[in-house]
Enzyme design. Sequence first.
Site, PDB file in Angstrom:
ATOM      1  N   LYS A  52       0.928  -1.221  -0.152  1.00  0.00           N
ATOM      2  CA  LYS A  52       0.007  -0.164   0.059  1.00  0.00           C
ATOM      3  C   LYS A  52       0.878   1.216   0.083  1.00  0.00           C
ATOM      4  O   LYS A  52       0.602   2.224  -0.644  1.00  0.00           O
ATOM      5  CB  LYS A  52      -0.860   0.124   1.045  1.00  0.00           C
ATOM      6  CG  LYS A  52      -2.045  -1.068   1.107  1.00  0.00           C
ATOM      7  CD  LYS A  52      -2.662  -1.244   2.317  1.00  0.00           C
ATOM      8  CE  LYS A  52      -3.938  -2.471   2.285  1.00  0.00           C
ATOM      9  NZ  LYS A  52      -4.487  -2.610   3.372  1.00  0.00           N
ATOM     10  N   GLN A  96      -4.160  -1.211   9.614  1.00  0.00           N
ATOM     11  CA  GLN A  96      -4.258  -2.572   9.050  1.00  0.00           C
ATOM     12  C   GLN A  96      -4.799  -3.633   9.926  1.00  0.00           C
ATOM     13  O   GLN A  96      -4.469  -3.643  11.122  1.00  0.00           O
ATOM     14  CB  GLN A  96      -2.781  -2.910   8.696  1.00  0.00           C
ATOM     15  CG  GLN A  96      -2.612  -4.263   7.991  1.00  0.00           C
ATOM     16  CD  GLN A  96      -3.457  -4.389   6.539  1.00  0.00           C
ATOM     17  OE1 GLN A  96      -3.272  -3.411   5.687  1.00  0.00           O
ATOM     18  NE2 GLN A  96      -3.947  -5.306   6.450  1.00  0.00           N
ATOM     19  N   ASP A 119     -10.943   3.294   4.042  1.00  0.00           N
ATOM     20  CA  ASP A 119     -11.255   1.789   4.061  1.00  0.00           C
ATOM     21  C   ASP A 119     -12.795   1.936   4.207  1.00  0.00           C
ATOM     22  O   ASP A 119     -13.144   0.584   3.760  1.00  0.00           O
ATOM     23  CB  ASP A 119     -10.825   1.066   5.458  1.00  0.00           C
ATOM     24  CG  ASP A 119      -9.344   0.290   5.064  1.00  0.00           C
ATOM     25  OD1 ASP A 119      -9.332   0.000   3.942  1.00  0.00           O
ATOM     26  OD2 ASP A 119      -8.745  -0.260   5.982  1.00  0.00           O
TER      27      ASP A 119
END
Length: 283
Positions: A52, A96, A119
């Site tokens: 990422k 994460q 997200d």
Amino acid sequence: MAQIIDGKAIAQRVREEIKEEVDELKRRGITPGLAVVLVGEDPASRIYVRNKKNAAEKTGINSFEHHLPEDTPQDELLRLVRRLNEDDNVHGILVQLPLPAHIDTAVVIEAISPEKDVDGFHPYNVGRLLTGNPIFEPCTPKGIMELLKRSGIEPAGRDAVVVGRSNIVGKPVALMLLAQNATVTVCHSRTRHIERKVSEADILVCAVGRAGFIRGGWIKEGSVVIDVGVNRLEDGSLVGDVEFEEARRRAAHVTPVPGGVGPMTIAMLLSNTVLAAKRRAEG
Ligand code: NAP
């Protein structure tokens, strides 16, 4: 023989478009910034975070990595999230998952400012998606819808079957297909006669996480098969949830694993980060 939906090539094009948007923002004095928070040493998570970060940097997005030890107390993580919420250089925050067991994931997600929730997991953004007025859509489902769009596949009026009902894939992709006027059936571990339901799908999205779970013979002739599953076999190779070769003979479009949905997920994270930066710029 099905047309293969080349997620790698489509993601590459999306990333080029995002880079142009980033360049344009930079001309206006805005550099989109993405903060990525990793807690612990999970090897898969470390790879995801690295990918990422690299993808963000290649598109000109600033990335800020925060790697905390496995035993970080929840309060300390929450303090970091709140600091990132206040940081004007940070437009998107990604924590994460999975987090270590002593941390309450829901509390951490809810601590992220909904304006920076790239997200799309914060209940505010989930609610916006449910009510048909989304801001940040979760990256994997958003990537699936983008694959459909760029492959000229129109969900309206089609029968879509989603296998799997997780918060990150199954449920949101079902909502997104519904928003585009598909008729949606969601299957899960308690669903009976799954084979019959799958065999009626014009569009099948499978997100279970079991190799070969969807038999090729179940696939409807001329359908669209989106395989989200990522499963590592004993020989080290990666496969999806669908028996690919047989599915390929029956479907009209099919995504491969790897190289289908996977590359789109990161591209959509970058897209959401740029969206966050634009929204802030527009006040
Ligand atoms: P998850 O949270 O484990 O959910 C799996 C879903 O599959 C659950 O809803 C479960 O049903 C259902 N399921 C399990 N066994 C089943 C059965 N026998 N029949 C029908 N349904 C069954 O998984 P996830 O996070 O959604 O991920 C699914 C897969 O997608 C994994 O392989 C993951 O690695 C992959 N993935 C890929 C990407 C990408 O970017 N390519 C992103 C995310 C995930 P219940 O709810 O009833 O338990």
